[in-house]
Design a protein around this motif. Structure first.
Motif, PDB file in Angstrom:
ATOM      1  N   ILE A 196      50.129  50.401  75.706  1.00 50.68           N
ATOM      2  CA  ILE A 196      51.582  50.233  75.663  1.00 50.68           C
ATOM      3  C   ILE A 196      52.216  51.526  76.165  1.00 50.68           C
ATOM      4  CG2 ILE A 196      53.596  49.747  74.238  1.00 50.68           C
ATOM      5  CD1 ILE A 196      51.768  48.314  72.269  1.00 50.68           C
ATOM      6  N   ILE A 197      52.898  51.450  77.294  1.00 45.47           N
ATOM      7  CA  ILE A 197      53.575  52.606  77.857  1.00 45.47           C
ATOM      8  C   ILE A 197      55.041  52.550  77.443  1.00 45.47           C
ATOM      9  CG2 ILE A 197      54.138  53.883  79.958  1.00 45.47           C
ATOM     10  CD1 ILE A 197      51.180  53.695  79.521  1.00 45.47           C
ATOM     11  N   ILE A 198      55.510  53.585  76.751  1.00 42.65           N
ATOM     12  CA  ILE A 198      56.903  53.655  76.328  1.00 42.65           C
ATOM     13  C   ILE A 198      57.547  54.839  77.046  1.00 42.65           C
ATOM     14  CG2 ILE A 198      58.487  53.825  74.377  1.00 42.65           C
ATOM     15  CD1 ILE A 198      56.314  52.750  72.583  1.00 42.65           C
ATOM     16  N   LYS A 217      41.291  45.965  85.987  1.00 42.76           N
ATOM     17  CA  LYS A 217      39.934  45.661  86.444  1.00 42.76           C
ATOM     18  C   LYS A 217      38.900  45.894  85.344  1.00 42.76           C
ATOM     19  CE  LYS A 217      40.845  46.757  91.315  1.00 42.76           C
ATOM     20  NZ  LYS A 217      40.555  47.700  92.425  1.00 42.76           N
ATOM     21  N   ASN A 218      39.222  46.799  84.434  1.00 40.49           N
ATOM     22  CA  ASN A 218      38.311  47.105  83.317  1.00 40.49           C
ATOM     23  C   ASN A 218      38.627  46.283  82.067  1.00 40.49           C
ATOM     24  OD1 ASN A 218      36.505  49.692  83.969  1.00 40.49           O
ATOM     25  ND2 ASN A 218      38.492  49.944  84.985  1.00 40.49           N
ATOM     26  N   GLY A 219      39.434  45.238  82.226  1.00 40.55           N
ATOM     27  CA  GLY A 219      39.728  44.349  81.105  1.00 40.55           C
ATOM     28  C   GLY A 219      40.755  44.889  80.131  1.00 40.55           C
ATOM     29  N   ILE A 220      41.552  45.858  80.570  1.00 41.79           N
ATOM     30  CA  ILE A 220      42.568  46.458  79.697  1.00 41.79           C
ATOM     31  C   ILE A 220      43.949  45.994  80.154  1.00 41.79           C
ATOM     32  CG2 ILE A 220      43.557  48.612  78.846  1.00 41.79           C
ATOM     33  CD1 ILE A 220      40.866  49.956  79.543  1.00 41.79           C
ATOM     34  N   VAL A 221      44.724  45.460  79.222  1.00 41.82           N
ATOM     35  CA  VAL A 221      46.074  44.989  79.520  1.00 41.82           C
ATOM     36  C   VAL A 221      47.052  46.151  79.371  1.00 41.82           C
ATOM     37  CG1 VAL A 221      47.883  43.352  78.906  1.00 41.82           C
ATOM     38  CG2 VAL A 221      45.483  42.685  78.695  1.00 41.82           C
ATOM     39  N   VAL A 222      47.948  46.288  80.334  1.00 39.23           N
ATOM     40  CA  VAL A 222      48.944  47.366  80.306  1.00 39.23           C
ATOM     41  C   VAL A 222      50.332  46.767  80.159  1.00 39.23           C
ATOM     42  CG1 VAL A 222      49.923  49.361  81.496  1.00 39.23           C
ATOM     43  CG2 VAL A 222      47.480  48.818  81.765  1.00 39.23           C
ATOM     44  N   HIS A 223      50.996  47.088  79.043  1.00 47.24           N
ATOM     45  CA  HIS A 223      52.378  46.663  78.799  1.00 47.24           C
ATOM     46  C   HIS A 223      53.291  47.865  78.964  1.00 47.24           C
ATOM     47  CE1 HIS A 223      50.897  42.882  77.128  1.00 47.24           C
ATOM     48  NE2 HIS A 223      50.092  43.570  76.337  1.00 47.24           N
ATOM     49  N   THR A 224      54.530  47.610  79.321  1.00 56.82           N
ATOM     50  CA  THR A 224      55.502  48.696  79.448  1.00 56.82           C
ATOM     51  C   THR A 224      56.783  48.360  78.697  1.00 56.82           C
ATOM     52  OG1 THR A 224      56.349  47.779  81.532  1.00 56.82           O
ATOM     53  CG2 THR A 224      54.648  49.489  81.687  1.00 56.82           C
ATOM     54  N   ILE A 225      57.376  49.390  78.109  1.00 56.92           N
ATOM     55  CA  ILE A 225      58.667  49.259  77.440  1.00 56.92           C
ATOM     56  C   ILE A 225      59.594  50.317  78.023  1.00 56.92           C
ATOM     57  CG2 ILE A 225      59.920  49.513  75.269  1.00 56.92           C
ATOM     58  CD1 ILE A 225      57.576  48.381  73.809  1.00 56.92           C
ATOM     59  N   GLY A 226      60.727  49.870  78.552  1.00 50.21           N
ATOM     60  CA  GLY A 226      61.697  50.783  79.150  1.00 50.21           C
ATOM     61  C   GLY A 226      62.680  51.293  78.121  1.00 50.21           C
ATOM     62  N   MET A 227      62.727  52.602  77.954  1.00 47.22           N
ATOM     63  CA  MET A 227      63.655  53.229  77.009  1.00 47.22           C
ATOM     64  C   MET A 227      64.855  53.765  77.777  1.00 47.22           C
ATOM     65  SD  MET A 227      62.267  52.780  74.071  1.00 47.22           S
ATOM     66  CE  MET A 227      63.439  53.758  73.151  1.00 47.22           C
ATOM     67  N   GLY A 228      66.005  53.231  77.506  1.00 48.01           N
ATOM     68  CA  GLY A 228      67.214  53.683  78.170  1.00 48.01           C
ATOM     69  C   GLY A 228      67.998  52.522  78.745  1.00 48.01           C
ATOM     70  N   TYR A 274      56.746  43.407  80.664  1.00 52.76           N
ATOM     71  CA  TYR A 274      57.721  44.502  80.593  1.00 52.76           C
ATOM     72  C   TYR A 274      58.863  44.083  79.680  1.00 52.76           C
ATOM     73  CZ  TYR A 274      61.870  47.209  81.708  1.00 52.76           C
ATOM     74  OH  TYR A 274      63.015  47.951  81.605  1.00 52.76           O
ATOM     75  N   LEU A 275      59.257  44.989  78.796  1.00 51.99           N
ATOM     76  CA  LEU A 275      60.386  44.756  77.906  1.00 51.99           C
ATOM     77  C   LEU A 275      61.319  45.953  77.988  1.00 51.99           C
ATOM     78  CD1 LEU A 275      58.461  43.424  74.769  1.00 51.99           C
ATOM     79  CD2 LEU A 275      59.850  42.064  76.326  1.00 51.99           C
ATOM     80  N   ARG A 276      62.615  45.680  77.911  1.00 57.34           N
ATOM     81  CA  ARG A 276      63.586  46.767  77.942  1.00 57.34           C
ATOM     82  C   ARG A 276      64.210  46.946  76.572  1.00 57.34           C
ATOM     83  NH1 ARG A 276      68.979  46.380  81.447  1.00 57.34           N
ATOM     84  NH2 ARG A 276      69.850  45.662  79.467  1.00 57.34           N
ATOM     85  N   ALA A 277      64.185  48.184  76.104  1.00 54.15           N
ATOM     86  CA  ALA A 277      64.819  48.476  74.827  1.00 54.15           C
ATOM     87  C   ALA A 277      66.333  48.496  74.997  1.00 54.15           C
ATOM     88  CB  ALA A 277      64.341  49.834  74.314  1.00 54.15           C
ATOM     89  N   ASN A 278      67.027  48.260  73.901  1.00 50.43           N
ATOM     90  CA  ASN A 278      68.488  48.359  73.914  1.00 50.43           C
ATOM     91  C   ASN A 278      68.943  48.976  72.603  1.00 50.43           C
ATOM     92  OD1 ASN A 278      68.568  46.209  71.950  1.00 50.43           O
ATOM     93  ND2 ASN A 278      68.281  44.761  73.645  1.00 50.43           N
ATOM     94  N   THR A 279      70.207  48.999  72.372  1.00 47.78           N
ATOM     95  CA  THR A 279      70.726  49.640  71.165  1.00 47.78           C
ATOM     96  C   THR A 279      70.369  48.883  69.898  1.00 47.78           C
ATOM     97  OG1 THR A 279      72.814  48.466  71.519  1.00 47.78           O
ATOM     98  CG2 THR A 279      72.648  50.712  72.379  1.00 47.78           C
ATOM     99  N   ALA A 280      69.959  47.612  70.026  1.00 47.28           N
ATOM    100  CA  ALA A 280      69.633  46.798  68.856  1.00 47.28           C
ATOM    101  C   ALA A 280      68.145  46.824  68.529  1.00 47.28           C
ATOM    102  CB  ALA A 280      70.086  45.357  69.073  1.00 47.28           C
ATOM    103  N   GLN A 281      67.274  46.813  69.548  1.00 45.42           N
ATOM    104  CA  GLN A 281      65.841  46.783  69.297  1.00 45.42           C
ATOM    105  C   GLN A 281      65.086  47.423  70.453  1.00 45.42           C
ATOM    106  OE1 GLN A 281      64.681  42.681  68.993  1.00 45.42           O
ATOM    107  NE2 GLN A 281      65.362  42.154  71.040  1.00 45.42           N
ATOM    108  N   VAL A 282      63.844  47.861  70.135  1.00 43.84           N
ATOM    109  CA  VAL A 282      63.001  48.498  71.139  1.00 43.84           C
ATOM    110  C   VAL A 282      62.146  47.487  71.868  1.00 43.84           C
ATOM    111  CG1 VAL A 282      61.101  50.143  71.467  1.00 43.84           C
ATOM    112  CG2 VAL A 282      63.013  50.716  69.972  1.00 43.84           C
ATOM    113  N   GLY A 283      61.669  46.464  71.151  1.00 38.89           N
ATOM    114  CA  GLY A 283      60.845  45.440  71.785  1.00 38.89           C
ATOM    115  C   GLY A 283      59.408  45.451  71.324  1.00 38.89           C
ATOM    116  N   LEU A 284      59.039  46.391  70.450  1.00 35.28           N
ATOM    117  CA  LEU A 284      57.660  46.444  69.984  1.00 35.28           C
ATOM    118  C   LEU A 284      57.291  45.252  69.118  1.00 35.28           C
ATOM    119  CD1 LEU A 284      56.853  50.193  69.191  1.00 35.28           C
ATOM    120  CD2 LEU A 284      55.687  48.675  70.780  1.00 35.28           C
ATOM    121  N   ASP A 285      58.263  44.688  68.394  1.00 31.71           N
ATOM    122  CA  ASP A 285      57.977  43.508  67.579  1.00 31.71           C
ATOM    123  C   ASP A 285      57.547  42.338  68.461  1.00 31.71           C
ATOM    124  OD1 ASP A 285      58.606  44.902  65.314  1.00 31.71           O
ATOM    125  OD2 ASP A 285      60.681  44.196  65.226  1.00 31.71           O
ATOM    126  N   GLU A 286      58.276  42.120  69.532  1.00 31.57           N
ATOM    127  CA  GLU A 286      57.929  41.044  70.471  1.00 31.57           C
ATOM    128  C   GLU A 286      56.582  41.323  71.129  1.00 31.57           C
ATOM    129  OE1 GLU A 286      59.743  38.951  74.527  1.00 31.57           O
ATOM    130  OE2 GLU A 286      61.023  40.225  73.271  1.00 31.57           O
TER     131      GLU A 286
END
Length: 343
Positions: A196-198, A217-228, A274-286
């Motif tokens: 999880i990249i934040i 390729k190595n079987g690792i899933v990469v998620h991203t969360i945009g802060m800002g 990819y999830l974008r954080a906002n003033t209400a939530q960051v997105g880690l729950d989702e």
């Protein structure tokens, strides 16, 4: 082989009451004898008080102290372990890469991007049960803050100390963070792994998309969360008064903007979302719900001993002694005086 233990051995500190009460009892007996001597000789006093027993109070006190000892031991919850039980833990390996560059101090997400991300990660750790988690911080380079572990208390402790000051080089090297995260996982090829990249996405150092493709390729899933926020915000100047912001060489205030395009490309290359954080939530729950859909694999097996409570035996013995102490009178019984059980 049976094992014996006390679940709460700290309660044995209560046994310190016994020497204190014993000293108090001895002191009261000495003072009583001194008081009797003022009335007359001991031999004469025995004749005048034939029903007074010298040993009965001592015996009653001993019973009382034994009862107190048993009750304290029972409160410490003695337990016998009769057999070992193997418990298998199944979960997912998660490595969180947290951007700690100066731009994460922007306040378009209150109180600031970094603090809001830390709070969301802390809540995520609280939800974990059988998963493993690791923590990487990055700016101009990536650094392991916490190796992958199932010790959630340590993870929260290390998370609390995260700040831009813990990294010597500023910048935003997302690719380096992904590469280090890949090396942080256990060598088990069957375990499900997720990164999880934040970050605010302003990557200036390397090819993060290529690093995400390599992880996939190595079987690792990469998620991203945009802060800002897309419109961005100024970066507070370190050590300056409130309202002072960082400026470029021309004296203009530096505005940090969320780079959603880069983060979307990284998550797409890494097979994540990819999830974008906002003033209400960051997105880690989702994102946590998304990770829970991943196949759970056996992380490790632990051996636990099954213990059975034995405190009631100590309580029962203590109550019996208390009852016996209550039934024994301090004075001699005129009907049993000839038996001389207590001389």
């Amino acid at each position: 082989m049976e094992m014996f233990r006390f679940a709460h051995p700290e309660y044995f500190w209560g046994l310190l009451l016994i020497p204190f009460l014993t000293a108090l009892f001895i002191f009261s007996r000495v003072m009583r004898k001194r008081a009797l001597k003022k009335f007359g000789e001991p031999e004469i006093m025995k004749i005048l008080m034939p029903s007074v027993s010298g040993i009965r109070p001592v015996f009653k006190f001993i019973l009382l102290m034994l009862a107190l000892s048993l009750l304290i031991a029972g409160t410490a919850r003695p337990q016998f372990g009769s057999k070992l039980k193997q418990v298998k833990r199944q979960g997912v390996e998660i490595v969180i890469a947290l951007d700690v560059s100066n731009s994460m101090m922007a306040e378009d997400i209150k109180p600031n991007r970094l603090e809001r991300a830390k709070r969301a990660i802390d809540r995520l750790i609280s939800k974990l049960k059988d998963d493993k988690i690791g923590l990487i911080v990055f700016a101009g380079d990536a650094y392991t803050q916490l190796p992958i572990t199932s010790d959630y208390n340590s993870a929260q402790l290390f998370l609390a100390s995260v700040s831009p000051q813990i990294v010597p080089k500023q910048g935003t090297a997302i690719g380096a963070a992904i590469s280090m995260a890949m090396r942080s996982f256990t060598p088990n090829p069957e375990s499900s792994k997720a990164i999880i990249i934040i970050t605010d996405g302003e990557n200036h150092e390397d090819d993060a998309v290529a690093a995400a493709e390599e992880a996939s390729k190595n079987g690792i899933v990469v998620h991203t969360i945009g802060m800002g926020l897309p419109q961005g915000a100024p970066i507070p100047a370190e050590g300056k008064s409130q309202g002072e912001y960082r400026r470029d060489r021309e004296g203009k205030i530096v505005i940090s903007r969320l780079d959603e395009v880069t983060l979307e490309r990284i998550s797409a290359a890494g097979g994540g979302i990819y999830l974008r954080a906002n003033t209400a939530q960051v997105g880690l729950d989702e994102l946590f719900d998304e990770i829970n859909k991943m196949q759970k694999t056996e992380m490790e097996a632990r051996m636990f001993s099954e213990y059975e409570e034995q405190f009631f035996y100590f309580f029962a013995a203590g109550l019996i002694l208390l009852l016996l102490e209550f039934l024994i009178l301090e004075r001699k019984n005129k009907y049993l005086r000839k038996i001389q059980l207590f001389k």
